[in-house]
Design a protein around this motif. Structure first.
Motif, short mmCIF file in Angstrom:
data_model
loop_
_atom_site.label_atom_id
_atom_site.label_comp_id
_atom_site.label_asym_id
_atom_site.label_seq_id
_atom_site.Cartn_x
_atom_site.Cartn_y
_atom_site.Cartn_z
N THR A 60 0.85 -1.19 0.00
CA THR A 60 0.00 0.00 0.00
C THR A 60 0.89 1.24 0.00
OG1 THR A 60 -1.42 -1.29 1.47
CG2 THR A 60 -2.05 0.97 1.09
N THR A 61 0.53 2.23 -0.80
CA THR A 61 1.32 3.46 -0.84
C THR A 61 1.08 4.27 0.43
OG1 THR A 61 -0.38 4.81 -1.89
CG2 THR A 61 1.05 3.51 -3.35
N ASP A 62 2.00 5.16 0.73
CA ASP A 62 1.85 6.02 1.91
C ASP A 62 0.60 6.89 1.79
OD1 ASP A 62 4.09 4.90 2.95
OD2 ASP A 62 5.38 6.67 2.73
N GLN A 63 0.30 7.35 0.56
CA GLN A 63 -0.90 8.17 0.35
C GLN A 63 -2.15 7.36 0.65
OE1 GLN A 63 -0.97 11.29 -0.16
NE2 GLN A 63 -3.06 11.76 -0.85
N GLU A 64 -2.17 6.10 0.21
CA GLU A 64 -3.32 5.23 0.49
C GLU A 64 -3.46 5.00 2.00
OE1 GLU A 64 -3.52 2.52 -3.59
OE2 GLU A 64 -2.14 1.97 -1.97
N LYS A 65 -2.35 4.78 2.67
CA LYS A 65 -2.40 4.58 4.12
C LYS A 65 -2.94 5.83 4.82
CE LYS A 65 1.41 1.27 4.45
NZ LYS A 65 2.79 1.05 4.93
N THR A 66 -2.50 7.00 4.37
CA THR A 66 -2.99 8.24 4.97
C THR A 66 -4.51 8.35 4.80
OG1 THR A 66 -0.90 9.34 4.51
CG2 THR A 66 -2.79 10.76 4.94
N HIS A 67 -4.97 8.01 3.60
CA HIS A 67 -6.41 8.06 3.34
C HIS A 67 -7.15 7.10 4.26
CE1 HIS A 67 -9.82 8.87 0.53
NE2 HIS A 67 -10.25 7.71 1.03
N LEU A 68 -6.66 5.87 4.38
CA LEU A 68 -7.35 4.84 5.16
C LEU A 68 -7.29 5.13 6.66
CD1 LEU A 68 -6.24 1.73 3.11
CD2 LEU A 68 -8.53 2.72 3.19
N ILE A 69 -6.18 5.68 7.13
CA ILE A 69 -6.09 6.06 8.54
C ILE A 69 -7.05 7.21 8.83
CG2 ILE A 69 -4.57 7.14 10.25
CD1 ILE A 69 -2.30 5.39 9.05
N SER A 70 -7.17 8.13 7.88
CA SER A 70 -8.15 9.22 8.02
C SER A 70 -9.57 8.68 8.06
CB SER A 70 -7.98 10.22 6.87
OG SER A 70 -6.70 10.81 6.89
N CYS A 71 -9.86 7.70 7.20
CA CYS A 71 -11.18 7.05 7.22
C CYS A 71 -11.44 6.41 8.58
CB CYS A 71 -11.27 5.99 6.13
SG CYS A 71 -11.42 6.64 4.45
N SER A 72 -10.43 5.77 9.15
CA SER A 72 -10.57 5.13 10.46
C SER A 72 -10.92 6.17 11.52
CB SER A 72 -9.28 4.41 10.85
OG SER A 72 -8.93 3.44 9.90
N ALA A 73 -10.27 7.32 11.48
CA ALA A 73 -10.56 8.38 12.45
C ALA A 73 -12.01 8.85 12.33
CB ALA A 73 -9.61 9.56 12.23
N VAL A 74 -12.49 9.00 11.10
CA VAL A 74 -13.86 9.46 10.88
C VAL A 74 -14.86 8.41 11.35
CG1 VAL A 74 -15.56 10.12 9.12
CG2 VAL A 74 -13.22 10.98 8.98
N ILE A 75 -14.58 7.14 11.06
CA ILE A 75 -15.47 6.06 11.49
C ILE A 75 -15.66 6.09 13.00
CG2 ILE A 75 -15.57 3.56 11.86
CD1 ILE A 75 -14.60 3.18 9.04
N TYR A 76 -14.56 6.12 13.74
CA TYR A 76 -14.67 6.07 15.20
C TYR A 76 -15.21 7.37 15.78
CZ TYR A 76 -12.54 1.48 15.17
OH TYR A 76 -12.31 0.14 14.95
N TYR A 77 -14.99 8.47 15.08
CA TYR A 77 -15.63 9.73 15.46
C TYR A 77 -17.14 9.58 15.38
CZ TYR A 77 -17.57 14.39 14.39
OH TYR A 77 -18.35 15.52 14.34
N TYR A 78 -17.62 9.05 14.27
CA TYR A 78 -19.06 8.86 14.13
C TYR A 78 -19.61 7.94 15.20
CZ TYR A 78 -23.52 6.97 12.67
OH TYR A 78 -24.82 6.54 12.68
#
Length: 569
Positions: free
Chosen positions: A512-530
């Protein structure tokens, strides 16, 4: 009468008793009670009865999904009405009903029987002691009953001479009932649980004024104390029984009936299901082309976060199914049309083979039961790879649910409701939202594929049987950034940045590229925020959520910190 006039002590022979009563001026030579006798009896007169009817009544589920336990019909009679009529027949006019769950369904009793109604607003978060607390001002010489008890014969009386708890003898050892230890006069001096061939607490109790005077201040003190939420009123008494005397009152085994399961109730009343006219059973019969008598082996599944569900068997086929009954608040944030589209798509793609029927308007659903061979484990790479394959199939289908599921937007709807309901919670939510804004902005500009996503991937929704996987429960499904599904392949474990590749190789088939990881980690933050916002909002009405909220909050903070670090790098 003997017990009342002699104080409940040893009863002498008839001749001695008559002489004793005549000497005290309590009866005349014709054995007729005197005015003095009736004056003496006044202190033993039962003043009222309190019927506890606030709880959900899990023993009678799934009927209690639609009908509160006290209003269930048994042998053609409504349980609480039968109790009221038995109490009135015994001369007890003042009757208090403590209600909570489906409170509105009990209100007709006020007009029909002229009873007093007390509402227990704590019924969903505290046990039965909260119902006694709600009605504490009525406690005096008082019967205390549970609305789900059935009395084949009327056991109530106009007079009771001391506080007691009714009891039957239970044969067997290690049974999860609270047993009583008592002296020769019946005074209870200890209890134990489980029971071992002992008399157990079973049925109603009676508080006399002496008991009430000591019990009520202790009850009030317990109610104000944290950590007592799960206590029954009996627990409060048991912890103080040395100072609040209560006696045992023995009954025969079948004088009082408590039904511990649907099977027990059906054995007692074979027409139980058909007589209660529960829509749930009508739905089952219509969809599965069966009769009421074909439905058996009913067992409640641990309550979900939004719904209640139960497993049942159809006798003629031997097949087991799950019936989902939507929770009270689910309709306010679940798009059932979108869910139905998602379910049909998942079945067509062989991602979820369980769907039998879903009612789009009312939200109930019948599914095939899957007897899992092992629990899904987010730490098991083989399980993660199975999930990755299912997600690839789903996302590659390019199917649309007709509308989207947006974590940020859904959280915002909840935050808005708190502005007028709970100012402190509203301020906390605003603070969390402010910290999330850079992540929202990053995901908005870092465009990824939008497709049908499940959006609620956690262990209970992932069923493994013989190395195959079904993804169930599509309530939160909708069109979304596919990163919100993909990130769950690693987000539960929250691995170090460099280890994320290991968990994602089943989906991408490459590093996985670093950009993809950044995107997915950001998604994880939003999921748990919700989920943190949603859980904080719903946990008062759904106590099962409360254990998840601290976990979601910590994961939100962890992934948010990592995402902000990567975005700002």
């Amino acid at each position: 009468m003997r017990e009342l006039l002699t104080g409940g002590g040893v009863i002498p022979a008839n001749e001695e008793l008559i002489d004793n009563l005549q000497q005290k001026g309590l009866i005349d030579k014709n054995l007729t009670p005197s005015t003095l006798a009736y004056e003496k009896l006044k202190q033993y007169r039962v003043k009222n009865a309190i019927i506890l009817a606030a709880g959900f009544g899990s023993r009678f589920a799934p009927v209690t999904f639609e009908i509160p336990k006290g209003l269930i019909s048994v042998k053609g009679e409504i349980l609480i009405e039968r109790q009221i009529e038995q109490l009135r027949a015994a001369g007890i006019q003042e009757i208090v009903i403590v209600i909570g769950y489906m409170a509105e369904k009990f209100l007709y009793l006020r007009d029909k029987y002229n009873v007093n109604i007390v509402i227990n607003n704590n019924f969903s978060t505290r046990n039965t002691y909260s119902s006694i607390y709600a009605a504490r001002d009525y406690l005096s010489n008082t019967y205390v009953l549970c609305a789900d008890n059935y009395y084949p014969q009327n056991l109530f009386s106009m007079y009771e001479y001391r506080a007691f708890y009714s009891s039957i003898f239970l044969h067997g050892t290690g049974i999860t009932e609270r047993a009583l230890t008592f002296d020769d006069d019946g005074l209870i001096y200890d209890t134990n649980k489980p029971s071992f061939n002992q008399y157990i607490m079973y049925g109603h109790a009676y508080f006399d004024e002496a008991f009430t005077a000591k019990f009520r201040p202790i009850l009030e003190e317990y109610f104000a104390r944290s950590g007592t939420e799960n206590m029954y009123w009996e627990n409060v008494w048991c912890e103080n029984l040395k100072t609040i005397p209560m006696w045992i009152k023995k009954y025969n085994t079948f004088d009082i009936l408590e039904f511990d399961s649907m099977e027990e109730l059906q054995a007692f009343d074979s027409d139980y299901i058909s007589c209660n006219k529960v829509k749930i059973f009508e739905n089952i019969c219509r969809v599965l082309c069966c009769d009421y008598d074909d439905i058996d082996d009913i067992s409640i599944i641990k309550q979900g976060l939004n719904n209640r569900s139960f497993k049942f068997r159809i006798k003629y086929s031997g097949e087991y199914y799950i019936y989902r009954h939507p929770g009270r608040h689910a309709q306010s944030f679940i798009d059932r049309k979108r869910e139905a589209i998602s379910l049909r798509a998942a079945k067509r793609l062989n991602i979820d083979s369980t769907l039998v029927y879903m009612d789009v308007n009312e939200g109930w659903k019948i599914s095939k039961f899957i007897d899992v061979s092992e629990d899904f484990d987010f730490g098991n790479k083989a399980h993660i790879d199975m999930l990755a394959e299912k997600l690839k199939t789903l996302h590659a289908s390019c199917i649309s649910a007709g509308s989207g599921f947006d974590y940020q937007f859904e959280a915002e709807k909840i935050i808005t409701t708190q502005k007028s309901i709970n100012a402190a919670t509203f301020r906390e939510f605003l603070k969390e939202r402010e910290t999330m804004i850079p992540i929202f902005n990053f995901l908005e500009h870092d465009k990824w594929q939008v497709s049908l996503c499940h959006n609620d991937l956690y262990e209970p929704n992932l069923l493994v049987k013989n190395a195959s996987l079904n993804i169930i429960d599509w309530e939160f499904a909708g069109d979304a950034d596919i990163g919100f599904d993909i990130c769950k392949l690693f987000a539960v474990n929250n691995p170090p940045f460099e280890e994320i590749d290991y968990w994602l190789e089943g989906y991408f088939g490459r590093k996985t590229t670093d950009q993809e990881k950044t995107h997915l980690i950001s998604c994880s933050a939003v999921i748990y925020y919700y989920w943190y916002i949603w859980g904080s909002y719903t946990m008062n009405d759904t106590p099962a959520v409360s254990e998840y909220v601290p976990v979601w909050r910590e994961k939100m903070k962890s992934f948010r910190a990592k995402a902000l670090e990567l975005i700002n790098h």
